[in-house]
Design an enzyme around this catalytic site. Structure first.
Site, PDB file in Angstrom:
ATOM      1  N   ASP A 120     -10.249  -3.503  -4.978  1.00  0.00           N
ATOM      2  CA  ASP A 120      -9.317  -2.527  -4.411  1.00  0.00           C
ATOM      3  C   ASP A 120      -9.244  -1.323  -5.343  1.00  0.00           C
ATOM      4  O   ASP A 120      -9.016  -1.476  -6.550  1.00  0.00           O
ATOM      5  CB  ASP A 120      -7.939  -3.179  -4.259  1.00  0.00           C
ATOM      6  CG  ASP A 120      -6.887  -2.268  -3.649  1.00  0.00           C
ATOM      7  OD1 ASP A 120      -7.235  -1.152  -3.217  1.00  0.00           O
ATOM      8  OD2 ASP A 120      -5.710  -2.676  -3.610  1.00  0.00           O
ATOM      9  N   SER A 172       0.834  -1.203   0.000  1.00  0.00           N
ATOM     10  CA  SER A 172       0.000   0.000   0.000  1.00  0.00           C
ATOM     11  C   SER A 172       0.875   1.263   0.000  1.00  0.00           C
ATOM     12  O   SER A 172       1.665   1.464  -0.917  1.00  0.00           O
ATOM     13  CB  SER A 172      -0.944  -0.043   1.204  1.00  0.00           C
ATOM     14  OG  SER A 172      -1.954   0.926   1.099  1.00  0.00           O
ATOM     15  N   HIS A 200      -8.061  -4.998  -0.511  1.00  0.00           N
ATOM     16  CA  HIS A 200      -6.921  -4.211  -0.051  1.00  0.00           C
ATOM     17  C   HIS A 200      -6.587  -4.547   1.403  1.00  0.00           C
ATOM     18  O   HIS A 200      -7.460  -4.631   2.258  1.00  0.00           O
ATOM     19  CB  HIS A 200      -7.214  -2.715  -0.170  1.00  0.00           C
ATOM     20  CG  HIS A 200      -6.010  -1.870   0.082  1.00  0.00           C
ATOM     21  ND1 HIS A 200      -5.074  -1.602  -0.896  1.00  0.00           N
ATOM     22  CD2 HIS A 200      -5.557  -1.265   1.203  1.00  0.00           C
ATOM     23  CE1 HIS A 200      -4.112  -0.856  -0.383  1.00  0.00           C
ATOM     24  NE2 HIS A 200      -4.378  -0.648   0.894  1.00  0.00           N
TER      25      HIS A 200
END
Length: 408
Positions: free
Chosen positions: A348, A191, A378
């Site tokens: 996501d 991320s 995610h």
């Protein structure tokens, strides 16, 4: 008594309404995911209320709650030696497996944790467990970087922290101290950590005086651009659990120490409209109509405004700074990148960031593995320990470690 039952029924209905979110049928463990998301939303809303009342910054409160409820339970072998160190002023946590007979040097992974540049830590159980398992599975030295967070510092300080720690670790004498093979080092992150890993890898590739460079980069659902918040994955997953589009834009604004009044304009791409001159030269790097496969584009249409707000870029120039948005890098930089692994999830908003970066790297001649999961969401890679244990987490983590094992 009857009134109590009516009240109880009403409360149960309200709770079910709050918890339930329509999810794609392929998502694994849907009810557990909805419950976790509802808990996270409730905590976030409480933190925003505290922020609104000017009692504290919402991210400080949220991180405090994360640390308070976090119980450090290492899932790695007891043989893994975990130590904390300082690399050029930056805190790191080092995971070292035991030495094996006749083994001289180990491979290594430098890991950058996610959390929107504002949350979590190398010391929280989720990342402590992940890095311990990487170290144990690969018999590798893992260095987890504890960069400073928003709101204590904003861009570019997180980038500088990771860059300093990485360059310190890559020094021959430091590698020798940890018995690391200089030719077998990967930089990785998930991320926001994937964003920092990609940006630092690009910076390292441009520095001519380095004697040691990463052999690989491995990016897990990385956030790589703030140019277009209406890519197909942003449109498709705008209300997805864990990371809806509005939350991701808020993370970007906080990272840049920007004005919350710009959020609606960012949402509709006013910051990169055709009349915003600063953005024009970057548009060719992020044409998702040519970078994405038809299975991802589906029937979504580009959102390109004719007139917008140039003052957004003027006030937040980092929106176009490649140290913050690595997907906008020039081809000359991309050609210098090492062999790359990118993990993406269908459910996501950041799916297309990773897919487009993979395509641009491939077009630049870099060997790329795009590992896409249709049933995952995610953040799933770190959700492998009760009570936030998901089959998606086990599946994606196994695939990620397998690639590292075969290529590092």
């Amino acid at each position: 008594m009857r009134a109590a039952w009516v009240l109880l029924t009403a409360l149960a209905a309200l709770a079910a309404y709050y918890v339930y979110l329509p999810l794609p049928g392929v998502v694994s463990d849907p009810w557990k995911l909805m419950l976790m998301d509802a808990a996270f939303r409730a905590v976030q809303q409480t933190c925003h209320l505290i922020h609104y009342l000017r009692l504290s910054h919402h991210l400080i409160v949220l991180n405090y709650l994360i640390y308070t409820f976090d119980m450090l339970k290492s899932a790695s072998s007891e043989d893994i030696n975990i130590t904390d160190a300082i690399f050029d002023g930056v805190k790191v946590r080092v995971f070292e497996p035991p030495a094996k007979r006749d083994e001289r040097l180990k491979r290594s992974v430098l890991y950058v944790h996610g959390g929107g540049w504002a949350l979590a830590s190398a010391r929280t159980s989720l990342y402590n467990n992940l890095c311990g398992i990487i170290a144990e599975s690969l018999n590798a030295v893992v260095v987890s970087v504890e960069y400073r967070l928003v709101p204590e510092v904003c861009f570019p300080e997180q980038f500088h922290d990771v860059l300093r720690a990485t360059k310190h670790f890559l020094q021959p004498d430091v590698l020798a101290e940890y018995s690391v093979d200089p030719s077998r080092i990967a930089i990785s992150g998930d991320s926001a950590g994937g964003n920092l890993a990609a940006a630092v890898c690009q910076q390292l590739s441009k520095e001519e005086n380095l004697t040691v460079r990463p052999k690989l980069q491995a990016l897990i659902y990385p956030a790589l651009q703030a140019f277009d918040f209406n890519t197909p994955s942003y449109q498709q997953n705008m209300n997805m659990v864990i990371l809806p589009r509005s939350i991701m834009i808020n993370y970007w604004v906080d990272y840049f120490n920007g004005n919350y009044d710009f959020i609606h304009s960012l949402l509709i791409n006013n910051h990169t409209a055709l009349d915003v001159g600063q953005a024009l030269s970057f548009r060719r790097h992020l044409n998702w109509t040519s970078l994405l496969p038809s299975s991802f584009k589906k029937n979504y249409k580009p959102v390109i405004q004719t007139t917008g707000k140039a003052e957004i870029i003027q006030e937040i120039p980092a929106l176009l700074d490649v140290r913050a948005v690595p997907l906008l890098a020039e081809n000359e930089t991309l050609q210098l990148q090492p062999k790359t692994y990118i993990l993406t999830c269908e459910n996501d908003v950041l799916r297309d960031d990773g897919v487009m970066y993979a395509k641009r790297l491939e077009n630049a001649g870099v060997e790329v593995t795009l590992d896409h999961f249709d049933d995952c969401f995610h953040g799933c890679v770190i959700f492998t320990v009760w009570p936030t244990d998901f089959s998606a987490g086990i599946h994606t983590r196994k695939s990620y470690i397998k690639w590292l094992d075969e290529n590092l």
